[in-house]
Write a protein that holds these residues in place. Structure first.
Motif, PDB file in Angstrom:
ATOM      1  N   ARG A 133      40.234  41.437  25.669  1.00 54.18           N
ATOM      2  CA  ARG A 133      40.324  42.840  25.335  1.00 54.18           C
ATOM      3  C   ARG A 133      39.456  43.156  24.126  1.00 54.18           C
ATOM      4  NH1 ARG A 133      44.951  42.486  24.459  1.00 54.18           N
ATOM      5  NH2 ARG A 133      45.811  42.923  26.515  1.00 54.18           N
ATOM      6  N   GLY A 134      38.726  44.253  24.214  1.00 54.17           N
ATOM      7  CA  GLY A 134      37.867  44.676  23.125  1.00 54.17           C
ATOM      8  C   GLY A 134      36.473  44.109  23.188  1.00 54.17           C
ATOM      9  N   GLN A 135      36.218  43.117  24.035  1.00 57.59           N
ATOM     10  CA  GLN A 135      34.896  42.532  24.152  1.00 57.59           C
ATOM     11  C   GLN A 135      34.177  42.983  25.422  1.00 57.59           C
ATOM     12  OE1 GLN A 135      34.714  38.281  23.281  1.00 57.59           O
ATOM     13  NE2 GLN A 135      36.763  38.343  22.409  1.00 57.59           N
ATOM     14  N   ILE A 136      34.905  43.529  26.370  1.00 59.77           N
ATOM     15  CA  ILE A 136      34.318  44.048  27.595  1.00 59.77           C
ATOM     16  C   ILE A 136      34.136  45.552  27.443  1.00 59.77           C
ATOM     17  CG2 ILE A 136      34.601  44.257  30.087  1.00 59.77           C
ATOM     18  CD1 ILE A 136      36.385  41.827  30.028  1.00 59.77           C
ATOM     19  N   PRO A 137      32.951  46.095  27.728  1.00 61.07           N
ATOM     20  CA  PRO A 137      32.739  47.541  27.566  1.00 61.07           C
ATOM     21  C   PRO A 137      33.627  48.359  28.501  1.00 61.07           C
ATOM     22  CG  PRO A 137      30.641  46.368  27.742  1.00 61.07           C
ATOM     23  CD  PRO A 137      31.716  45.388  28.092  1.00 61.07           C
ATOM     24  N   GLU A 138      33.743  49.626  28.186  1.00 57.86           N
ATOM     25  CA  GLU A 138      34.545  50.527  28.997  1.00 57.86           C
ATOM     26  C   GLU A 138      33.953  50.645  30.400  1.00 57.86           C
ATOM     27  OE1 GLU A 138      37.946  52.901  29.261  1.00 57.86           O
ATOM     28  OE2 GLU A 138      37.216  51.711  27.592  1.00 57.86           O
ATOM     29  N   ASN A 139      34.829  50.729  31.388  1.00 50.83           N
ATOM     30  CA  ASN A 139      34.455  50.869  32.801  1.00 50.83           C
ATOM     31  C   ASN A 139      33.691  49.659  33.325  1.00 50.83           C
ATOM     32  OD1 ASN A 139      35.582  53.459  32.733  1.00 50.83           O
ATOM     33  ND2 ASN A 139      33.641  54.421  32.244  1.00 50.83           N
ATOM     34  N   HIS A 140      33.928  48.499  32.748  1.00 48.22           N
ATOM     35  CA  HIS A 140      33.334  47.244  33.223  1.00 48.22           C
ATOM     36  C   HIS A 140      34.460  46.283  33.597  1.00 48.22           C
ATOM     37  CE1 HIS A 140      29.597  48.740  31.486  1.00 48.22           C
ATOM     38  NE2 HIS A 140      28.952  47.719  32.021  1.00 48.22           N
ATOM     39  N   VAL A 141      34.209  45.469  34.601  1.00 47.21           N
ATOM     40  CA  VAL A 141      35.128  44.417  34.998  1.00 47.21           C
ATOM     41  C   VAL A 141      34.351  43.103  35.008  1.00 47.21           C
ATOM     42  CG1 VAL A 141      34.705  44.850  37.458  1.00 47.21           C
ATOM     43  CG2 VAL A 141      36.760  43.608  36.751  1.00 47.21           C
TER      44      VAL A 141
ATOM     45  N   HIS B 235      30.013  33.530  37.524  1.00 46.26           N
ATOM     46  CA  HIS B 235      30.377  34.621  36.632  1.00 46.26           C
ATOM     47  C   HIS B 235      29.743  35.909  37.130  1.00 46.26           C
ATOM     48  CE1 HIS B 235      29.494  37.286  33.144  1.00 46.26           C
ATOM     49  NE2 HIS B 235      30.743  37.001  32.827  1.00 46.26           N
ATOM     50  N   GLY B 236      30.409  37.016  36.896  1.00 47.71           N
ATOM     51  CA  GLY B 236      29.866  38.314  37.275  1.00 47.71           C
ATOM     52  C   GLY B 236      30.491  39.432  36.484  1.00 47.71           C
ATOM     53  N   THR B 237      29.743  40.511  36.318  1.00 47.85           N
ATOM     54  CA  THR B 237      30.236  41.734  35.671  1.00 47.85           C
ATOM     55  C   THR B 237      29.798  42.923  36.518  1.00 47.85           C
ATOM     56  OG1 THR B 237      28.266  41.926  34.284  1.00 47.85           O
ATOM     57  CG2 THR B 237      30.156  40.762  33.352  1.00 47.85           C
ATOM     58  N   THR B 238      30.628  43.933  36.572  1.00 45.26           N
ATOM     59  CA  THR B 238      30.327  45.132  37.353  1.00 45.26           C
ATOM     60  C   THR B 238      30.718  46.363  36.563  1.00 45.26           C
ATOM     61  OG1 THR B 238      30.668  44.008  39.469  1.00 45.26           O
ATOM     62  CG2 THR B 238      30.819  46.397  39.478  1.00 45.26           C
ATOM     63  N   ASP B 239      29.796  47.304  36.472  1.00 44.42           N
ATOM     64  CA  ASP B 239      30.067  48.601  35.871  1.00 44.42           C
ATOM     65  C   ASP B 239      30.488  49.533  37.002  1.00 44.42           C
ATOM     66  OD1 ASP B 239      30.170  50.985  34.540  1.00 44.42           O
ATOM     67  OD2 ASP B 239      28.067  51.006  33.916  1.00 44.42           O
TER      68      ASP B 239
ATOM     69  N   ALA C 244      39.246  40.412  34.396  1.00 41.76           N
ATOM     70  CA  ALA C 244      39.725  41.252  33.292  1.00 41.76           C
ATOM     71  C   ALA C 244      38.766  42.416  33.110  1.00 41.76           C
ATOM     72  CB  ALA C 244      39.843  40.445  31.997  1.00 41.76           C
ATOM     73  N   ASP C 245      39.218  43.449  32.410  1.00 40.49           N
ATOM     74  CA  ASP C 245      38.367  44.597  32.114  1.00 40.49           C
ATOM     75  C   ASP C 245      38.528  44.986  30.655  1.00 40.49           C
ATOM     76  OD1 ASP C 245      40.803  45.836  31.993  1.00 40.49           O
ATOM     77  OD2 ASP C 245      40.496  47.145  33.715  1.00 40.49           O
ATOM     78  N   ALA C 246      38.111  46.200  30.301  1.00 40.55           N
ATOM     79  CA  ALA C 246      38.163  46.627  28.902  1.00 40.55           C
ATOM     80  C   ALA C 246      39.589  46.691  28.371  1.00 40.55           C
ATOM     81  CB  ALA C 246      37.488  47.998  28.749  1.00 40.55           C
ATOM     82  N   ASP C 247      40.575  46.869  29.247  1.00 40.63           N
ATOM     83  CA  ASP C 247      41.976  46.890  28.834  1.00 40.63           C
ATOM     84  C   ASP C 247      42.579  45.503  28.754  1.00 40.63           C
ATOM     85  OD1 ASP C 247      42.021  49.671  28.684  1.00 40.63           O
ATOM     86  OD2 ASP C 247      42.381  49.843  30.837  1.00 40.63           O
ATOM     87  N   GLY C 248      41.842  44.485  29.118  1.00 41.51           N
ATOM     88  CA  GLY C 248      42.352  43.125  29.094  1.00 41.51           C
ATOM     89  C   GLY C 248      42.820  42.692  30.462  1.00 41.51           C
ATOM     90  N   GLU C 249      43.993  42.069  30.516  1.00 45.44           N
ATOM     91  CA  GLU C 249      44.559  41.573  31.777  1.00 45.44           C
ATOM     92  C   GLU C 249      45.211  42.740  32.525  1.00 45.44           C
ATOM     93  OE1 GLU C 249      43.914  38.541  32.544  1.00 45.44           O
ATOM     94  OE2 GLU C 249      43.179  37.897  30.589  1.00 45.44           O
ATOM     95  N   PHE C 250      44.386  43.506  33.239  1.00 44.34           N
ATOM     96  CA  PHE C 250      44.904  44.713  33.865  1.00 44.34           C
ATOM     97  C   PHE C 250      45.861  44.414  35.017  1.00 44.34           C
ATOM     98  CE2 PHE C 250      40.990  43.670  36.063  1.00 44.34           C
ATOM     99  CZ  PHE C 250      41.274  43.905  37.405  1.00 44.34           C
ATOM    100  N   LEU C 251      45.816  43.204  35.567  1.00 40.80           N
ATOM    101  CA  LEU C 251      46.792  42.846  36.597  1.00 40.80           C
ATOM    102  C   LEU C 251      48.203  42.794  36.015  1.00 40.80           C
ATOM    103  CD1 LEU C 251      44.889  40.081  38.599  1.00 40.80           C
ATOM    104  CD2 LEU C 251      45.247  42.466  39.227  1.00 40.80           C
ATOM    105  N   LEU C 252      48.316  42.340  34.772  1.00 42.45           N
ATOM    106  CA  LEU C 252      49.626  42.336  34.119  1.00 42.45           C
ATOM    107  C   LEU C 252      50.068  43.745  33.760  1.00 42.45           C
ATOM    108  CD1 LEU C 252      49.496  39.224  31.754  1.00 42.45           C
ATOM    109  CD2 LEU C 252      50.468  39.425  34.044  1.00 42.45           C
ATOM    110  N   ILE C 253      49.107  44.630  33.493  1.00 42.27           N
ATOM    111  CA  ILE C 253      49.462  46.018  33.200  1.00 42.27           C
ATOM    112  C   ILE C 253      50.133  46.651  34.416  1.00 42.27           C
ATOM    113  CG2 ILE C 253      48.526  48.280  32.613  1.00 42.27           C
ATOM    114  CD1 ILE C 253      46.358  46.908  31.026  1.00 42.27           C
ATOM    115  N   GLU C 254      49.639  46.323  35.610  1.00 45.50           N
ATOM    116  CA  GLU C 254      50.254  46.852  36.820  1.00 45.50           C
ATOM    117  C   GLU C 254      51.687  46.339  36.989  1.00 45.50           C
ATOM    118  OE1 GLU C 254      48.984  49.056  39.050  1.00 45.50           O
ATOM    119  OE2 GLU C 254      47.344  49.313  37.619  1.00 45.50           O
ATOM    120  N   ALA C 255      51.949  45.134  36.512  1.00 49.43           N
ATOM    121  CA  ALA C 255      53.275  44.527  36.670  1.00 49.43           C
ATOM    122  C   ALA C 255      54.054  44.538  35.367  1.00 49.43           C
ATOM    123  CB  ALA C 255      53.132  43.095  37.184  1.00 49.43           C
TER     124      ALA C 255
END
Length: 616
Positions: free
Chosen positions: A16-24, A83-87, A117-128
């Motif tokens: 979290r905080g190291q991945i730009p916004e709207n990136h995964v 490794h991969g990143t997607t905007d 992960a994305d800009a919010d961190g572990e977004f899978l855990l956010i869903e749960a």
């Protein structure tokens, strides 16, 4: 998934905080006990080609909002992985589509472990978040969530950690997570309940891939129609250029001297392949016709109803053409590979001239040439919206009607309501929510070794306003019409720790009957002064006395005869009613807490109109 250079896809630090916004960002590891470096590279290349074939099969005509799903081999800290990143821009569904693709890959490779992960961190855990064990917090969840064999696994806290001595955990690095997966795969936490919550957005795939497409007939220059047919993947960049336009990017279009690559001439009407997000972005924008478009583009006020469809197609074509016009400026210097390919195609067209453009008969042979999808998915009926929030569907719905917007919205709204009701129905639930000890005993066996609250948090416990939890629960039950236990009507408004310390030395003040009578009288005078107790009509002859005064009166005069309830008006808490109405008015017709709560209670308030519009 096309071949793309590594320079098109930057590398970010995981977390979290190291991945730009709207990136995964996603990492793929093939974990084995023993394997050679050369063999590992070959297996990773096979994995990458399998991912490419999967994309070509499922996403043959899919249009990504910005970047595509992309994998490349990387080596770091003694690890070799993909490794991969997607905007994904404004299309959040692109992010979930990537999760779906990664989960499908784990079914084909039993030794594959995936972290996303994305800009919010572990977004899978956010869903749960509602079903997670207590020890998982946003401060320590980094690199702990992994997908393997289509299942969700969580790396637990270190076995050497003593919760009573050190209640705080720390984040785990990607290298530490890799070592844990390689040495202790059987110690991972797997909860079917967490997995269902984390992956519930994937239930609509792969059908949603085709459901998200939108074809629309628009009128554009023939040259642009050829570009769209040859390179449909350029449309997201053109729509974004128009969507984010400014005075500088519009200068070549508004200028009367700068030559246009797509001049407003030789128009054709053809179907253009959008995604729903792209179509909504383009449709929602308004733009006055540029000078060189005014001769061929009518003003909206001059359009007759019979010509409305023709005008809408011309307006969409003008906006899309202007987007490509802005995109073509310095396209050969773009950082995006697809835009650079567009520049090459435009150069080839400039050399060949109009001879290479398709004829009308050739365009008729194109797939979906005259396809025009309905746009009703963009419209949200206010009554339908209220019914969706209420968790009910219209009984006389049309056949095949799935509700407004996303088909999953209804199930999500019902899930919210059911969770809220479950919370209120749980007598043991406190301020921290429902006790999850009963949900998954395996999770709490590893974490229920001490108090979860740190010493730092205890400093702020007495600084917040406190209240009786039983009273609050009883009130919420009554508002929702749910059965509940009897509770007192005493709210304990707490003070801060310092105030309570100063007030502890004071003696408790008790009001006798005279003081109580005087207080109730003063309250009645104050309410009358503000009109709270005024009669609303000439036929109303009586209003109920304030609750406090009535209680005192009944205590002092127990022999007083009861008032006839058929004549007496309803007992209305003036302040509460006024606050509810003001809150509903402040929503300005949109969704809010007041309308949501009233909707769950079966009430529907009419829309408020401005006083100036009402007739006297």
């Amino acid at each position: 998934m096309d071949e793309q250079s590594s320079s098109d896809f930057p590398v970010f630090g995981s977390g979290r905080g190291q991945i730009p916004e709207n990136h995964v960002e996603y990492h793929l590891f093939l974990i084995r006990n023993q394997t050679g470096h050369q063999t590992q590279l070959q297996e990773l290349e096979l994995l990458r080609k399998t991912a490419t074939n999967l994309c070509n099969t499922l996403l043959k005509d899919y249009i990504w909002q910005r970047d595509e799903f992309h994998l490349e081999v990387q080596s770091s800290q003694g690890m070799t992985y993909l490794h991969g990143t997607t905007d994904y821009g404004d299309a959040v569904e692109d992010e979930w589509l990537i999760v779906y693709l990664l989960r499908q890959l784990t079914l084909s490779f039993p030794e594959l472990w995936v972290h996303v992960a994305d800009a919010d961190g572990e977004f899978l855990l956010i869903e749960a978040a509602n079903v997670l064990p207590k020890w998982i917090t946003p401060d320590i969840d980094q690199n702990r969530v992994w997908i393997h064999d289509s299942k969700l696994f969580i790396i637990p806290p270190s076995a050497t950690t003593d919760l009573q001595q050190n209640p705080k955990y720390t984040n785990t690095t990607l290298r530490n997570a890799f070592d844990y997966l390689r040495t202790k795969p059987n110690a991972l936490v797997h909860s079917p309940l967490i997995q269902v919550e984390a992956f519930h957005r994937l239930e609509k795939y792969p059908d949603f891939i085709h459901h998200s497409a939108h074809y629309s007939l628009i009128t554009i220059p023939r040259k642009l129609a050829y570009i769209l047919h040859e390179m449909p993947k350029t449309i997201p960049m053109a729509v974004e250029m128009f969507y984010l336009r400014d005075a500088i990017t519009l200068k070549p279009i508004t200028s009367a001297s700068v030559p246009l690559l797509f001049p407003p001439e030789d128009f054709v009407t053809t179907s253009v392949h959008f995604t729903r997000v792209l179509f909504a972005q383009l449709k929602s924008q308004h733009m006055d016709p540029p000078p060189r478009w005014q001769a061929v583009h009518k003003d909206c006020s001059e359009v007759f109803p019979s010509e409305a469809q023709k005008f809408a197609r011309q307006d969409m074509g003008m906006k899309l053409t202007c987007g490509y016009e802005m995109l073509s400026v310095d396209a050969d210097k773009s950082k995006h590979r697809v835009v650079r390919e567009l520049a090459i195609l435009l150069q080839a067209l400039a050399g060949d001239g109009d001879a290479s453009l398709p004829t009308n008969s050739e365009m008729e042979s194109w797939a979906n040439h005259q396809r025009d999808d309905a746009e009703d998915w963009m419209d949200i009926d206010y009554l339908d919206f209220e019914r969706e929030l209420d968790g009910r569907r219209q009984s006389t719905s049309r056949e095949g009607d799935t509700g407004f917007g996303d088909p999953q919205v209804q199930s999500d709204l019902r899930k919210i309501v059911s969770r809220f009701e479950a919370f209120l129905s749980d007598n043991k639930a406190g301020l921290d929510g429902i006790d999850l000890d009963k949900v998954d005993g395996n999770l709490d066996e590893e974490t229920d070794n001490g108090d979860d609250d740190s010493d730092e948090d205890s400093e702020y416990e007495d600084k917040a306003v406190s209240f009786d939890e039983e009273v609050y629960s009883q009130m919420m039950r009554e508002m929702l019409g749910m059965p509940g236990e009897d509770a007192t009507n005493n709210f304990c408004l707490g003070a801060s720790a310092s105030d309570s310390a100063r007030q502890s030395s004071r003696q408790e003040i008790e009001l006798d009957s005279d003081d109580l009578h005087q207080l109730s009288s003063e309250m009645e005078v104050e309410l009358k002064r503000y009109g709270a107790l005024d009669l609303q009509s000439e036929t109303s002859t009586q209003r109920k006395v304030p609750a406090l005064k009535q209680a005192h009166t009944e205590q002092q005069q127990p022999s007083m005869p009861a008032v006839d309830e058929s004549v007496e008006e309803l007992d209305i808490n003036y302040n509460l009613a006024r606050n509810i109405l003001e809150s509903f008015k402040g929503q300005a017709g949109v969704a809010g807490p007041t309308s949501n709560l009233l909707g769950m209670m079966g009430f529907s308030l009419p829309r408020d109109e401005d006083d100036g519009t009402r007739e006297s």
